[in-house]
Write a protein that holds these residues in place. Sequence first.
Motif, PDB file in Angstrom:
ATOM      1  N   ILE A   1      10.550  -8.805   3.741  1.00 34.76           N
ATOM      2  CA  ILE A   1      11.581  -8.603   4.779  1.00 34.76           C
ATOM      3  C   ILE A   1      11.633  -7.126   5.179  1.00 34.76           C
ATOM      4  O   ILE A   1      11.617  -6.788   6.367  1.00 34.76           O
ATOM      5  N   ASP A   2      11.664  -6.252   4.184  1.00 31.63           N
ATOM      6  CA  ASP A   2      11.767  -4.816   4.478  1.00 31.63           C
ATOM      7  C   ASP A   2      10.576  -4.318   5.297  1.00 31.63           C
ATOM      8  O   ASP A   2      10.724  -3.454   6.160  1.00 31.63           O
ATOM      9  N   SER A   3       9.399  -4.866   5.014  1.00 30.83           N
ATOM     10  CA  SER A   3       8.224  -4.399   5.746  1.00 30.83           C
ATOM     11  C   SER A   3       8.312  -4.839   7.209  1.00 30.83           C
ATOM     12  O   SER A   3       7.904  -4.118   8.111  1.00 30.83           O
ATOM     13  N   LEU A   4       8.891  -6.023   7.435  1.00 35.36           N
ATOM     14  CA  LEU A   4       9.094  -6.460   8.824  1.00 35.36           C
ATOM     15  C   LEU A   4      10.117  -5.574   9.520  1.00 35.36           C
ATOM     16  O   LEU A   4       9.915  -5.126  10.647  1.00 35.36           O
ATOM     17  N   LEU A   5      11.216  -5.299   8.801  1.00 31.83           N
ATOM     18  CA  LEU A   5      12.288  -4.478   9.376  1.00 31.83           C
ATOM     19  C   LEU A   5      11.801  -3.064   9.690  1.00 31.83           C
ATOM     20  O   LEU A   5      12.282  -2.420  10.610  1.00 31.83           O
ATOM     21  N   SER A   6      10.850  -2.585   8.887  1.00 31.43           N
ATOM     22  CA  SER A   6      10.400  -1.204   9.059  1.00 31.43           C
ATOM     23  C   SER A   6       9.702  -0.997  10.404  1.00 31.43           C
ATOM     24  O   SER A   6       9.678   0.097  10.939  1.00 31.43           O
ATOM     25  N   GLY A   7       9.140  -2.088  10.924  1.00 34.30           N
ATOM     26  CA  GLY A   7       8.446  -1.989  12.209  1.00 34.30           C
ATOM     27  C   GLY A   7       7.125  -1.244  12.112  1.00 34.30           C
ATOM     28  O   GLY A   7       6.465  -1.004  13.128  1.00 34.30           O
ATOM     29  N   GLN A   8       6.715  -0.863  10.887  1.00 37.79           N
ATOM     30  CA  GLN A   8       5.441  -0.147  10.770  1.00 37.79           C
ATOM     31  C   GLN A   8       4.300  -1.149  10.854  1.00 37.79           C
ATOM     32  O   GLN A   8       4.343  -2.205  10.249  1.00 37.79           O
ATOM     33  N   LYS A   9       3.304  -0.751  11.607  1.00 38.54           N
ATOM     34  CA  LYS A   9       2.172  -1.648  11.853  1.00 38.54           C
ATOM     35  C   LYS A   9       1.398  -1.902  10.555  1.00 38.54           C
ATOM     36  O   LYS A   9       1.085  -0.977   9.824  1.00 38.54           O
ATOM     37  N   GLY A  10       1.152  -3.172  10.267  1.00 38.60           N
ATOM     38  CA  GLY A  10       0.334  -3.511   9.109  1.00 38.60           C
ATOM     39  C   GLY A  10       1.100  -3.575   7.804  1.00 38.60           C
ATOM     40  O   GLY A  10       0.556  -3.975   6.776  1.00 38.60           O
ATOM     41  N   ALA A  11       2.403  -3.177   7.837  1.00 39.67           N
ATOM     42  CA  ALA A  11       3.174  -3.144   6.587  1.00 39.67           C
ATOM     43  C   ALA A  11       3.359  -4.555   6.033  1.00 39.67           C
ATOM     44  O   ALA A  11       3.184  -4.798   4.842  1.00 39.67           O
ATOM     45  N   PHE A  12       3.697  -5.488   6.933  1.00 40.01           N
ATOM     46  CA  PHE A  12       3.964  -6.846   6.463  1.00 40.01           C
ATOM     47  C   PHE A  12       2.712  -7.465   5.852  1.00 40.01           C
ATOM     48  O   PHE A  12       2.760  -8.062   4.775  1.00 40.01           O
ATOM     49  N   SER A  13       1.596  -7.302   6.514  1.00 38.55           N
ATOM     50  CA  SER A  13       0.383  -7.929   5.970  1.00 38.55           C
ATOM     51  C   SER A  13      -0.021  -7.264   4.659  1.00 38.55           C
ATOM     52  O   SER A  13      -0.538  -7.919   3.750  1.00 38.55           O
ATOM     53  N   SER A  14       0.257  -5.966   4.537  1.00 41.08           N
ATOM     54  CA  SER A  14      -0.026  -5.300   3.273  1.00 41.08           C
ATOM     55  C   SER A  14       0.849  -5.883   2.164  1.00 41.08           C
ATOM     56  O   SER A  14       0.375  -6.207   1.070  1.00 41.08           O
ATOM     57  N   ALA A  15       2.140  -6.054   2.463  1.00 40.53           N
ATOM     58  CA  ALA A  15       3.055  -6.610   1.456  1.00 40.53           C
ATOM     59  C   ALA A  15       2.626  -8.026   1.084  1.00 40.53           C
ATOM     60  O   ALA A  15       2.611  -8.397  -0.089  1.00 40.53           O
ATOM     61  N   ALA A  16       2.261  -8.819   2.117  1.00 36.27           N
ATOM     62  CA  ALA A  16       1.875 -10.209   1.853  1.00 36.27           C
ATOM     63  C   ALA A  16       0.607 -10.254   0.999  1.00 36.27           C
ATOM     64  O   ALA A  16       0.509 -11.042   0.058  1.00 36.27           O
ATOM     65  N   SER A  17      -0.356  -9.385   1.317  1.00 32.55           N
ATOM     66  CA  SER A  17      -1.608  -9.437   0.560  1.00 32.55           C
ATOM     67  C   SER A  17      -1.392  -9.009  -0.895  1.00 32.55           C
ATOM     68  O   SER A  17      -2.073  -9.486  -1.788  1.00 32.55           O
ATOM     69  N   HIS A  18      -0.395  -8.137  -1.105  1.00 31.76           N
ATOM     70  CA  HIS A  18      -0.100  -7.746  -2.487  1.00 31.76           C
ATOM     71  C   HIS A  18       0.566  -8.878  -3.272  1.00 31.76           C
ATOM     72  O   HIS A  18       0.573  -8.875  -4.491  1.00 31.76           O
ATOM     73  N   LEU A  19       1.162  -9.826  -2.542  1.00 32.26           N
ATOM     74  CA  LEU A  19       1.868 -10.920  -3.221  1.00 32.26           C
ATOM     75  C   LEU A  19       0.938 -12.043  -3.653  1.00 32.26           C
ATOM     76  O   LEU A  19       1.283 -12.843  -4.523  1.00 32.26           O
ATOM     77  N   VAL A  20      -0.240 -12.117  -3.032  1.00 29.68           N
ATOM     78  CA  VAL A  20      -1.086 -13.295  -3.226  1.00 29.68           C
ATOM     79  C   VAL A  20      -1.435 -13.531  -4.701  1.00 29.68           C
ATOM     80  O   VAL A  20      -1.091 -14.564  -5.274  1.00 29.68           O
TER      81      VAL A  20
ATOM     82  N   SER B   1       0.843  -1.196   0.000  1.00 32.06           N
ATOM     83  CA  SER B   1       0.000   0.000   0.000  1.00 32.06           C
ATOM     84  C   SER B   1       0.880   1.250   0.000  1.00 32.06           C
ATOM     85  O   SER B   1       1.916   1.299   0.679  1.00 32.06           O
ATOM     86  N   LEU B   2       0.465   2.257  -0.751  1.00 30.21           N
ATOM     87  CA  LEU B   2       1.303   3.451  -0.880  1.00 30.21           C
ATOM     88  C   LEU B   2       1.351   4.272   0.404  1.00 30.21           C
ATOM     89  O   LEU B   2       2.144   5.195   0.521  1.00 30.21           O
ATOM     90  N   LEU B   3       0.519   3.924   1.356  1.00 29.52           N
ATOM     91  CA  LEU B   3       0.556   4.629   2.645  1.00 29.52           C
ATOM     92  C   LEU B   3       1.847   4.310   3.388  1.00 29.52           C
ATOM     93  O   LEU B   3       2.318   5.087   4.199  1.00 29.52           O
ATOM     94  N   TYR B   4       2.386   3.133   3.119  1.00 28.71           N
ATOM     95  CA  TYR B   4       3.625   2.749   3.797  1.00 28.71           C
ATOM     96  C   TYR B   4       4.795   3.265   2.997  1.00 28.71           C
ATOM     97  O   TYR B   4       4.840   3.123   1.784  1.00 28.71           O
ATOM     98  N   TYR B   5       5.704   3.834   3.705  1.00 27.49           N
ATOM     99  CA  TYR B   5       6.872   4.362   3.033  1.00 27.49           C
ATOM    100  C   TYR B   5       8.041   4.233   3.964  1.00 27.49           C
ATOM    101  O   TYR B   5       8.090   4.863   5.015  1.00 27.49           O
ATOM    102  N   PHE B   6       8.958   3.347   3.606  1.00 28.76           N
ATOM    103  CA  PHE B   6      10.107   3.103   4.474  1.00 28.76           C
ATOM    104  C   PHE B   6      11.288   2.705   3.599  1.00 28.76           C
ATOM    105  O   PHE B   6      11.108   2.309   2.442  1.00 28.76           O
ATOM    106  N   PRO B   7      12.496   2.791   4.126  1.00 23.63           N
ATOM    107  CA  PRO B   7      13.658   2.394   3.335  1.00 23.63           C
ATOM    108  C   PRO B   7      13.623   0.888   3.045  1.00 23.63           C
ATOM    109  O   PRO B   7      13.059   0.122   3.824  1.00 23.63           O
ATOM    110  N   ALA B   8      14.210   0.504   1.941  1.00 20.03           N
ATOM    111  CA  ALA B   8      14.172  -0.892   1.525  1.00 20.03           C
ATOM    112  C   ALA B   8      15.587  -1.433   1.391  1.00 20.03           C
ATOM    113  O   ALA B   8      16.117  -1.519   0.293  1.00 20.03           O
ATOM    114  N   PRO B   9      16.212  -1.793   2.526  1.00 19.90           N
ATOM    115  CA  PRO B   9      17.608  -2.232   2.444  1.00 19.90           C
ATOM    116  C   PRO B   9      17.796  -3.531   1.665  1.00 19.90           C
ATOM    117  O   PRO B   9      18.818  -3.707   1.011  1.00 19.90           O
TER     118      PRO B   9
END
Lengths: 335, 533
Positions: free
Chosen positions: A184-203, A170-178
Motif C-alpha cells: 500500500i505504501d509503495s502505491l501511495l508513494s507514487g514512485q515509479k517501480g516501487a510497487f513492483s519492487s515491493a511485490a517482487s520482494h514478497l514472492v 529495493s533500498l533505492l526507494y525511500y518514502f514514508p510508510a503511513p
Amino acid sequence: MIKFILGRLAYLIPTFIGITIVAFGFVRILPGDPVLLMAGERGMTPEHYQDMMQRLGFDRPIWAQYLEYLWKLLHGDFGNSIVTKQPVLSDFLALFPATLELAICAIVIAMLVGVPVGVLAALKRGSWFDQVTMTVALIGYSMPIFWWGLLLIILFSGVLGWTPVSGRISLLYYFPAPTGFMLIDSLLSGQKGAFSSAASHLVLPSIVLATIPLAVIARQTRSAMLEVLGEDYVRTARAKGLSPGRVVGVHALRNAMIPVITTIGLQVGVLMAGAILTESIFSWPGIGKWMVDSISRRDYPVVQSGLLLIAGIVMIVNLVVDLLYGLINPRIRHR
Amino acid sequence: MKLRTALLAASAAMAMLAGGVQAKTLVYCSEGSPEGFDPAPYTAGTTFDASARTIYSRLVEFAPGSTSIQPGLADSWTISPDGLEYTFKLHPGVKFQTTDYFTPTRTMNADDVIFSFDRQGNAKNPFNQYVPGVSYEYFTSMGLDKTIKSIEKGDDRTVKFTLSAPNAPFLADLGMDFASIVSKEYADKLMADGKAADFNNQPIGTGPFTFVAYQKDAVIRYKANPDYFGAKPKIDDLVFAITTDAAVRAQKLRAGECQVMPYPAPADIESLKSDPNLTVMEQAGLNVAYLAYNTLQKPFDDVRVRKALNMAIDKKAIIDAVFQGTGVVAKNPIPPTMWSYNDAVPEDTYDPEAAKKILADAGVKDLHMKIWAMPVQRPYMPNARRTAELMQADLAKVGVTAEIVSYEWGEYLKKSTAMDRDGAVILGWTGDNGDPDNFMNVLLSCQSAGEGGSNRAHWCNKDFSDLLSKAAETSDVAERTKLYEQAQVIFHDQAPWLAIDHSTVFMPMSKKVSGYVMNPLGTHAFDKVDIAE
C-alpha cells in the motif's frame, strides 16, 4: 447469535490469564539471564551482577514481578525492552504490519491454490492428479522451512536472478510508510517501480510461508470433499438431475468448507510459527525475527508481552473463525 | 515523530535527485540490529558499527587498520611525568551534526567532553539514568569508574583528566566506542523537552555520517556529514541493510543488493573468493581461543600435569578440522598482530609419548576430567563442541578420559567463573582497545581471578601479575613491551591454559568498492570508502 458471541468472548478471559502466566514463566524457566548475556566473556563481579539485577527489577520474588506485570498490563503498559529501552507495544506496532502483510499473502496463496487442488483431487480420486498432488502436499507439509527458503533464494535469486534475495523493497526507494504495509505504501508513494519492487520482494517469502498451510488445506479439502460427496443429499441432488457444477459448487463445497475453515483458522498459529523462520531467512522486519532476537537476549519484557500480543491476535482470529463457522453452519450457533 | 523524520529525509532525497546530482550510495549488509544509537550503554560490535563508527567521534582514534592511537577530536595531549594527568587540546570549530530534530548553536567544547564521561561514571549526573535502568557496562568493565578521579575544564578547548593511579592503557580506552563524545547541548534540550529517551533513537554526533532514519530490524540510513571536521566521506549515502543470516548476506552480495558484508560463513569463503565480481579481504583477528584449566583443583594445580595435557593435544589438527584453515595456532595469550607479542616463546610441541611419561612422573593415573564446550559460535571459535571432541580423542591416547559438558551460554559464562569448577573450559576473547593489558590483565592476572572474574584458570602468579601492574603504570611503550614479553615467558612456563588459536576475519566486498580498510578491533567504518559507478 449475541449469546453465542458472548459465550465465545467469556472463554477468552481464562485463556488470556493462562497465557500471561505461560508467557511470563516460559522465558524465566530458560536457563541464563539477560545480565549474564550482557556481560559476555568479560564477566561481572557478584556485586555488580546483583546491582544490575536490582536495577532491572529481577531481584524481587517472582510472584511480585508477575503481579506487577499484570497490574501494568491492565493499565495498558506492556513494559519496555531492557536492551533497546523502547516500549514493547510501539515496537510491536511498528513491526506487526510487515508480518501481517506476509501472513495475508501466504494464506491467500494457500487458499487460492489449496482449495481448488483439494476439490479436484477429491473429484478425480485415485487419478494420477490426485496421487501426485497429495504426495507433493505431504512433502510440503514435512518441508523444513529454513532449508526450503534458502533453496528458493539460491535458485530464483542466485541462479535465475528472477527475484530479489531479501528485504521488503529495493533500498533505492525511500518514502514514508503511513500504513506499514509495503504494497500500500509503495502505491501511495507514487514512485515509479516501487510497487513492483515491493511485490517482487514478497514472492519468495510468501511462497515459503504458504507451503505448510497450503499442504494442510489441500489435504483437508480433499478429505472433507470426499466425505460430503458420499452423503445422501449429494446423491439426491445428482438424482434430481442438477448439473455436476451445481452439485459440487453449491451442495458439496459449501458443506465441505466447514472443517476447512476451521483448519484455516488453526493455520494462523502455524503462520506465526512459520513467520519466525521465514522472517529470519528473508531479513523480513516483522515480529517473528523480533521475538527470536529477544529470546536469545533474554529480553524478558519483550518476550512476555510479545508472546501475549501474538497470542491475543491468534485468539481474535480464532474467535472470528468460530463466528464465521456459526454463520456457515447454523447448527453450531443454535446448539 | 518517526514519520516526520522519514518525510523530511525523503523530501531531502527527492530534492537531491531533482537537482540532478547522482548520489553515491554504499549498501552494507550488516549482521544484526543495533540495540540503540547511544554507544555508551552497549557492548556489541553490531551496535558500535551503527553508532560510534558512523555518527560519533572520540578524543583519540585508532589509526585505520591499526591499534595505534592518533588524534581525533583532540589535536594533541600531554601526560604529566607521574602519569596521573592527561591534558587534551580540542580541535577548534568542530560542529555537531544538524538534523531536522536538532540544530546546534555552538561548536563542540570541553563541556561536551566532560559530560560524555560524567554521565557514565557519576550516578548523580541528571543524565545518568536518562532511561530508567540504563547502565554503562564498558565504562565499568574497563575500570574507568575507578581510574578517572576527576575531569576538569581548562578553557573551552582544554580538558584535563586526573587519574587515581598511573594507567597506560587509559589513552587507548579513550579511543573505544563507549568513549564517543556526545553533545551536552542536545542532551540538555531533550531533558528540558521531557524527551530524554530520544537520545538513544535520534543520535547527534561529530562523526563522518549523519543519522537519517532507522526502520527497525530492516534498514539504517545515513548521509555524509557536510560539517565533518576530518576528511569528507567519498560516498553521499550509507545504508545498512540488516541481514542476519550469513548465507543470505552472501547471496545479497553476489546479487549486487549490497556491496560489503561482514562475517561470511566459513563454508562460503571459497566460493566468494572465486566470484569474479568480488574481493575477499582478510586479516588476523585480534582474538584468542583457549582451554583454561582450573589451577585451584587437583591435579591441575601441578604445572607438570598442565604442560603434559598441552603436549597431548594436536592444535594443528583442530585448526585444520574446525577452522578449515581460517585460523593460526596460538602459543601466547595475545595475537601475533599485537605489539609486544613474544615470538621467541617456543611452540607447544605435540608429543603424546612425552605427555604420557610426564603424567606418570607426576603420579597421575587414570585421570578423568571434564572439557567445557561453549554452546555458541564466537569470532574466535566456530565450533567448540567439535574442538572438544578432537581434544577428547587426543587425551584418550595418553590415557586421560575426558567428558564433554555444555550449558546455555549465559549459564556457561557464569558457571565457568566458579572457583570450584570441575573441568577445563573452552572460551576466548576479542580485544577491546588493542592494548596487551586488555588481554593479559583481564584474562590472567590475580586481580581478575576469583568468582565472577574473567580469569577462568583462577591462576594467580605473583611474578606475572607484578609485571602487568608495572607495565600498566609506565607510558613508555618500549619499556612496556619488554615487561609484556617477560610475562608471556612466565605464561608459557606455567601453562594455565592451552592457547588454541587466533582466528582470521574475512570481509567480502564488491570490486567496485575501494578504500576499505579492515580494522583489527573488528569494527567496520566507511568514512574512507569510495564506490565506482
